[in-house]
Scaffold this motif. Structure first.
Motif, PDB file in Angstrom:
ATOM      1  N   GLY A  61     -19.964 -14.148  42.100  1.00 17.69           N
ATOM      2  CA  GLY A  61     -18.518 -13.910  42.024  1.00 17.69           C
ATOM      3  C   GLY A  61     -18.108 -12.449  42.097  1.00 17.69           C
ATOM      4  N   ALA A  62     -19.056 -11.521  42.239  1.00 15.30           N
ATOM      5  CA  ALA A  62     -18.715 -10.104  42.111  1.00 15.30           C
ATOM      6  C   ALA A  62     -18.507  -9.404  43.454  1.00 15.30           C
ATOM      7  CB  ALA A  62     -19.777  -9.378  41.295  1.00 15.30           C
ATOM      8  N   ARG A  95     -18.030 -21.812  37.751  1.00 12.81           N
ATOM      9  CA  ARG A  95     -17.644 -22.799  36.722  1.00 12.81           C
ATOM     10  C   ARG A  95     -18.852 -23.551  36.196  1.00 12.81           C
ATOM     11  NH1 ARG A  95     -13.526 -20.247  35.405  1.00 12.81           N
ATOM     12  NH2 ARG A  95     -12.075 -19.933  37.093  1.00 12.81           N
ATOM     13  N   CYS A 105     -21.846 -22.394  35.929  1.00 18.11           N
ATOM     14  CA  CYS A 105     -22.566 -21.497  35.009  1.00 18.11           C
ATOM     15  C   CYS A 105     -21.838 -21.378  33.674  1.00 18.11           C
ATOM     16  CB  CYS A 105     -22.762 -20.118  35.638  1.00 18.11           C
ATOM     17  SG  CYS A 105     -24.068 -20.098  36.875  1.00 18.11           S
ATOM     18  N   CYS A 106     -20.501 -21.312  33.701  1.00 17.42           N
ATOM     19  CA  CYS A 106     -19.740 -21.254  32.442  1.00 17.42           C
ATOM     20  C   CYS A 106     -20.029 -22.491  31.600  1.00 17.42           C
ATOM     21  CB  CYS A 106     -18.238 -21.178  32.708  1.00 17.42           C
ATOM     22  SG  CYS A 106     -17.655 -19.571  33.292  1.00 17.42           S
ATOM     23  N   ALA A 164     -23.629 -22.406  30.310  1.00 15.67           N
ATOM     24  CA  ALA A 164     -23.788 -21.354  29.304  1.00 15.67           C
ATOM     25  C   ALA A 164     -23.193 -21.785  27.967  1.00 15.67           C
ATOM     26  CB  ALA A 164     -23.123 -20.062  29.776  1.00 15.67           C
ATOM     27  N   GLY A 178     -16.512 -11.267  37.332  1.00 13.06           N
ATOM     28  CA  GLY A 178     -16.444 -11.748  38.702  1.00 13.06           C
ATOM     29  C   GLY A 178     -15.549 -12.971  38.776  1.00 13.06           C
ATOM     30  N   ALA A 179     -15.458 -13.550  39.973  1.00 15.44           N
ATOM     31  CA  ALA A 179     -14.679 -14.773  40.143  1.00 15.44           C
ATOM     32  C   ALA A 179     -15.315 -15.897  39.338  1.00 15.44           C
ATOM     33  CB  ALA A 179     -14.640 -15.154  41.617  1.00 15.44           C
ATOM     34  N   ALA A 180     -14.469 -16.708  38.720  1.00 17.95           N
ATOM     35  CA  ALA A 180     -14.945 -17.880  37.979  1.00 17.95           C
ATOM     36  C   ALA A 180     -15.994 -17.528  36.930  1.00 17.95           C
ATOM     37  CB  ALA A 180     -15.497 -18.947  38.936  1.00 17.95           C
ATOM     38  N   SER A 181     -15.804 -16.374  36.272  1.00 20.24           N
ATOM     39  CA  SER A 181     -16.760 -15.926  35.252  1.00 20.24           C
ATOM     40  C   SER A 181     -16.328 -16.340  33.846  1.00 20.24           C
ATOM     41  CB  SER A 181     -16.892 -14.402  35.291  1.00 20.24           C
ATOM     42  OG  SER A 181     -15.627 -13.803  35.060  1.00 20.24           O
ATOM     43  N   GLY A 182     -15.107 -16.882  33.726  1.00 24.01           N
ATOM     44  CA  GLY A 182     -14.595 -17.230  32.402  1.00 24.01           C
ATOM     45  C   GLY A 182     -13.816 -16.087  31.757  1.00 24.01           C
ATOM     46  N   GLU A 241      -3.106 -22.850  47.917  1.00 23.52           N
ATOM     47  CA  GLU A 241      -4.251 -22.443  47.096  1.00 23.52           C
ATOM     48  C   GLU A 241      -3.822 -21.537  45.941  1.00 23.52           C
ATOM     49  OE1 GLU A 241      -7.525 -21.103  49.487  1.00 23.52           O
ATOM     50  OE2 GLU A 241      -8.599 -20.307  47.759  1.00 23.52           O
ATOM     51  N   ARG A 277      -2.128 -23.575  43.362  1.00 23.91           N
ATOM     52  CA  ARG A 277      -3.093 -24.296  42.508  1.00 23.91           C
ATOM     53  C   ARG A 277      -3.670 -23.383  41.436  1.00 23.91           C
ATOM     54  NH1 ARG A 277      -4.876 -26.939  46.971  1.00 23.91           N
ATOM     55  NH2 ARG A 277      -6.620 -25.511  47.300  1.00 23.91           N
ATOM     56  N   ARG A 278      -3.997 -22.136  41.835  1.00 28.17           N
ATOM     57  CA  ARG A 278      -4.539 -21.158  40.881  1.00 28.17           C
ATOM     58  C   ARG A 278      -3.544 -20.896  39.772  1.00 28.17           C
ATOM     59  NH1 ARG A 278      -8.668 -17.893  41.300  1.00 28.17           N
ATOM     60  NH2 ARG A 278      -9.999 -18.737  42.833  1.00 28.17           N
ATOM     61  N   ARG A 334      -3.335 -23.806  37.468  1.00 26.55           N
ATOM     62  CA  ARG A 334      -4.508 -23.910  36.594  1.00 26.55           C
ATOM     63  C   ARG A 334      -4.345 -22.970  35.399  1.00 26.55           C
ATOM     64  NH1 ARG A 334      -9.066 -20.950  36.174  1.00 26.55           N
ATOM     65  NH2 ARG A 334     -10.636 -22.008  34.928  1.00 26.55           N
ATOM     66  N   CYS A 364     -19.475 -12.817  31.435  1.00 30.00           N
ATOM     67  CA  CYS A 364     -20.467 -13.413  32.340  1.00 30.00           C
ATOM     68  C   CYS A 364     -20.713 -14.836  31.868  1.00 30.00           C
ATOM     69  CB  CYS A 364     -21.747 -12.578  32.272  1.00 30.00           C
ATOM     70  SG  CYS A 364     -23.134 -13.261  33.177  1.00 30.00           S
ATOM     71  N   CYS A 365     -20.461 -15.811  32.710  1.00 27.74           N
ATOM     72  CA  CYS A 365     -20.628 -17.231  32.327  1.00 27.74           C
ATOM     73  C   CYS A 365     -19.853 -17.545  31.047  1.00 27.74           C
ATOM     74  CB  CYS A 365     -22.081 -17.608  32.109  1.00 27.74           C
ATOM     75  SG  CYS A 365     -23.193 -17.114  33.392  1.00 27.74           S
ATOM     76  N   GLY A 366     -18.707 -16.908  30.866  1.00 24.48           N
ATOM     77  CA  GLY A 366     -17.895 -17.160  29.676  1.00 24.48           C
ATOM     78  C   GLY A 366     -18.357 -16.397  28.444  1.00 24.48           C
ATOM     79  N   LEU A 367     -19.438 -15.607  28.556  1.00 26.41           N
ATOM     80  CA  LEU A 367     -19.985 -14.894  27.400  1.00 26.41           C
ATOM     81  C   LEU A 367     -19.637 -13.402  27.481  1.00 26.41           C
ATOM     82  CD1 LEU A 367     -23.492 -16.551  27.582  1.00 26.41           C
ATOM     83  CD2 LEU A 367     -21.741 -17.049  25.872  1.00 26.41           C
TER      84      LEU A 367
END
Lengths: 131, 178
Positions: free
Chosen positions: A88-89, A107, A109-110, A113, B8-12, B40, B43-44, B47, B162-165
Motif C-alpha cells: 500500500g505504500a 484489509r 492483513c488488518c 493482524a 499505506g493504503a488500507a493499512s488501518g 469509486e 464509495r470511499r 465507507r 501497519c496492519c492496524g497496529l
C-alpha cells in the motif's frame, strides 16, 4: 497465527524460516499452489503461507462472505505463519484492478493482524515485533 | 496537540486516527477533504461515513484553503482526513496553491492549532514504490513528502499504522488522551 509483513525482497521468508523452523515442504507458495476459480485453497497440510498478496491476486469468483470465513479460519490456526508483502505504500495505481488488489491485501492483513498471536515487520532482514 | 498518523493504503490508519480523535475530546470535528467525482470516490466517502457514524463528529468539508477555515474551539479535537488528498487538491484543482502546496497546507494546520484544537492529521505513505513516471507525480511526491516532514517536525506524536497496529516514531499519542 503469526503474521510477517514488510516490503518486497526484505528477507521476510528467510527470517520466518529461521524463526519458526519451517521446512520447504511446510510452506505453501501463494504464487504456485493450485487454485480453482470460485474456491479458496485448503492449507491444512502446510504450516505456513508465503506470498498471501500473490495468492489474493490469483483468486477469482469468491464472494465477501467466503473471504471472511477463509481469513477467520487462517487466523484461528495456532502457530500457522502467514507472510505477506506490504503493497500500500505507493502512489494510487492508475488501473482499477490494481487499486482493488491493494485494498484487498491491506484489509486482509488488518484482519489477520487483529487476531494474530504475534505480528512482525521485516525491514532489511531485521524483524520488528509490532504485536 | 498535533498528531500525525501515517500509513499505506488500507493499512488501518483511519480507524486508528478516528479512535485517537475520539479519545482526545468529547467535542469532535472531522475535516473532510475528498471531492466525490466518481462512483469509486463516492464509495470511499461512504465507507468512512459509516465508520464515523455514531462517534459524534461534526463534519466540515474543506477541499482547498485550509488556512481559510475558521474552527476555533479550544479543547475540541479535529481529525483532518487527509493531508495526501489535500495535496492532490491544491495541486490540481482550480484556485489551488500549486507549487506552494506544502506551505499552504502547513499554514492551515498552524491556523487550526492556534484555534485551540487538538489536531490529528492523517497522511499517506506513498514513497515505497520507486520513481514517479510523470512531472505531475513527481510534484505530488515532492509536496507530500515536504508536508509530511513539516507536520512531523511540529507534531507531538508521529504514529505509523501497519496492519492496524501502531508503530511509534515520535511521542506516544495515547499519553495525550483523556
Amino acid at each position: 497465527m503469526y503474521l510477517v509483513v514488510g516490503g518486497a525482497n526484505q528477507g521476510k521468508l528467510a527470517w520466518a524460516r529461521r524463526q519458526f523452523n519451517l521446512a520447504d515442504g511446510e510452506i505453501a507458495d501463494g504464487a504456485q499452489i493450485d487454485v480453482t476459480p470460485g474456491e479458496l485453497p485448503d492449507l491444512a497440510e502446510y504450516r505456513a503461507l508465503c506470498g498471501l498478496h500473490l495468492l489474493l491476486a490469483r483468486l477469482s469468483g469468491v464472494d465477501a462472505d467466503g473471504w471472511a470465513a477463509w481469513l477467520e479460519h487462517l487466523a484461528a490456526r495456532p502457530g500457522f505463519v502467514v507472510i505477506c508483502d506490504e503493497v500500500g505504500a505507493g502512489l494510487v495505481p492508475i488501473d482499477r484492478a490494481g487499486r482493488e488488489q491493494r485494498e484487498l491485501t491491506g484489509r486482509a492483513c488488518c484482519r489477520l493482524a487483529a487476531q494474530a498471536e504475534g505480528v512482525w515487520r521485516v525491514f532489511c532482514g531485521i524483524a520488528q515485533q509490532i504485536k | 496537540m498535533l498528531a500525525l498518523v501515517l500509513g499505506g493504503a488500507a493499512s488501518g490508519k483511519s480507524e486508528y486516527a478516528e479512535q485517537l480523535a475520539v479519545s482526545l475530546s468529547p467535542r469532535r470535528y472531522y475535516i473532510a477533504t475528498m471531492q466525490a467525482d466518481d462512483a469509486e470516490s463516492e464509495r470511499r466517502i461512504n465507507r468512512h461515513r459509516q465508520m464515523r457514524a455514531g462517534k459524534g463528529f461534526n463534519t466540515v468539508e474543506r477541499a482547498l484553503d485550509l488556512a481559510g477555515l475558521d474552527l476555533a474551539d479550544p479543547g475540541a479535537s479535529a481529525l483532518l482526513e487527509c493531508a495526501s488528498t489535500l495535496v492532490g487538491n491544491e495541486l490540481s484543482l482550480p484556485g489551488g496553491a500549486g507549487e506552494n502546496t506544502a506551505a499552504a497546507i502547513m499554514a492551515g494546520i498552524e491556523h487550526l492549532l492556534a484555534g485551540g484544537l487538538d489536531l490529528v492529521v492523517v497522511s499517506n505513505d506513498v514513497f515505497g514504490a520507486g520513481a514517479a513516471a510523470t512531472p505531475e507525480m513527481r510534484a505530488y511526491l515532492r509536496e507530500l513528502g515536504r508536508l509530511n516532514c513539516q507536520i512531523a517536525a511540529a507534531a507531538d506524536c508521529v504514529v505509523e499504522v501497519c496492519c492496524g497496529l501502531p508503530i511509534y516514531h515520535k511521542g506516544k499519542a495515547e499519553d495525550f488522551c483523556r
